[in-house]
Design an enzyme around this catalytic site. Structure first.
Site, PDB file in Angstrom:
ATOM      1  N   LYS A  22       0.853  -1.187   0.000  1.00 40.70           N
ATOM      2  CA  LYS A  22       0.000   0.000   0.000  1.00 40.70           C
ATOM      3  C   LYS A  22       0.887   1.233   0.000  1.00 40.70           C
ATOM      4  CE  LYS A  22      -3.994   2.072   2.289  1.00 40.70           C
ATOM      5  NZ  LYS A  22      -3.524   3.440   2.000  1.00 40.70           N
ATOM      6  N   ASP A  24       1.802   5.398  -0.042  1.00 40.24           N
ATOM      7  CA  ASP A  24       1.372   6.630   0.621  1.00 40.24           C
ATOM      8  C   ASP A  24       1.602   7.791  -0.341  1.00 40.24           C
ATOM      9  OD1 ASP A  24       0.396   8.298   2.535  1.00 40.24           O
ATOM     10  OD2 ASP A  24       2.169   8.263   3.804  1.00 40.24           O
ATOM     11  N   GLU A 168       3.320   1.677   4.669  1.00 42.19           N
ATOM     12  CA  GLU A 168       1.974   2.046   5.097  1.00 42.19           C
ATOM     13  C   GLU A 168       1.055   0.842   5.279  1.00 42.19           C
ATOM     14  OE1 GLU A 168      -1.606   5.174   4.008  1.00 42.19           O
ATOM     15  OE2 GLU A 168      -0.310   4.448   2.421  1.00 42.19           O
TER      16      GLU A 168
END
Length: 321
Positions: A22, A24, A168
């Site tokens: 994931k 950011d 993240e």
């Protein structure tokens, strides 16, 4: 297509999912018409092409082949991780090409590509596994863009690796899922790595509307070389009853002096003696040590201000490298 917050798939389903880091950053759809041009659009539909001039060269990498790609614009820190605070200095400059060009030299963007919606024709109806294979076949690796690996299966290991690396979180994608534009789908699951910290409450700001008369947010800090350093404003995580109970405790501790070593920018702030200890959840810290996306977990009556929050290393946050 958007991901739904959730948890890892069941162990028996693990090999039916792919796992991606994931990021950011700023989500971007990339339009390559096949004439050497490129257009980037944010989730809002805004044209952000001029914001990132270093990505213009991407327009020629596929020759005359038209494509629509999905990805995320990052600005990388010294460890090669997306740093949203650095990215913020790049955002919003679409109408200021001169400033955008200067910022591109100081904090270059990097586009991470993770899906392809069109390549000659429409691919949104094809399963993720096939789209991913198509994307990887394009070998989109360049000075300001890349196609990171997606791991099939081994979700537990992937999630542990993101936590160990200070990333993240993780996005889980069903291998047989089609691309659903504009949909927050259960076929994509996002897991954000969250941390917890003990903090001291040093103030509060009044709520609005239905929260009138109650704290809308508390201002919290942590000890730093004997001083109370402000680390953020926390405005979520309470029920109405919990918020009312907290209001009574805050009023009993009111003082006319700000307890933080520097006064936070907080309109209508009420200061309190820093005796209440709370536990909060947050995602990461900014470079200044502020908590990002904090939410309240609980009061810690079992801890005193002296033993709750150990002094922070001078000038640093405990979870920063």
């Amino acid at each position: 297509m958007l991901a739904t917050p959730g948890s890892l798939p069941a162990a028996g389903q693990d090999m039916h999912w792919a796992y991606e880091t994931k990021q950011d950053g700023q989500r971007a759809v990339v339009y390559l018409p096949g004439d050497g041009g490129v257009t980037l659009r944010a989730r809002s539909g805004e044209d952000i092409t001029a914001t990132y001039p270093e990505l213009r060269a991407l327009g020629g990498v596929l020759g005359r082949t038209a494509a629509v790609l999905d990805g995320e614009v990052l600005v990388l820190d010294e460890q090669g991780r997306g740093d949203f605070q650095l990215l913020q200095s790049r955002m919003g400059l679409a109408r200021s090409p001169g400033r955008a060009a200067r910022r591109a030299e100081q904090a270059p963007a990097h586009l991470v590509l993770f899906d392809v919606m069109r390549l000659g024709g429409d691919l949104t109806g094809q399963p993720y596994a096939r789209r991913r294979q198509t994307l990887e076949s394009l070998s989109l690796e360049g000075p300001f863009w890349s196609t990171p690996t997606a791991l099939v299966g081994h979700g537990e290991e992937a999630l542990r690796a993101t936590r160990a690396s200070g990333l993240e979180g993780l996005v889980c994608k069903r291998l047989d899922s089609v691309y659903e534009p504009g949909v927050r789908s259960l076929s994509w699951i996002k897991i954000r790595n969250m941390r917890t910290a003990d903090v001291l409450v040093g103030g509060w700001v009044p709520g609005k509307g239905r929260l009138s008369g109650l704290p809308g947010a508390v201002l919290v800090g942590q000890r730093d070389a004997g001083r109370l350093r402000y680390v953020g404003s926390v405005g979520t995580g309470w029920s109405q009853a919990e918020r009312a109970g907290l209001a009574r405790l805050l009023r009993a501790a009111e003082t006319g002096h700000c307890p933080f070593d520097s006064v936070p920018r907080a309109a209508e702030a009420h200061w309190v003696r820093p005796r209440l200890v709370g536990e909060v959840r947050y995602s990461t810290r900014t470079r200044a040590g502020l908590l990002r996306q904090p939410s309240w977990l609980r009061l810690r009556p079992d801890l005193t201000p002296e033993d709750s929050a150990a002094d922070l290393p001078q000038g640093r946050s405990p979870d920063l490298p």
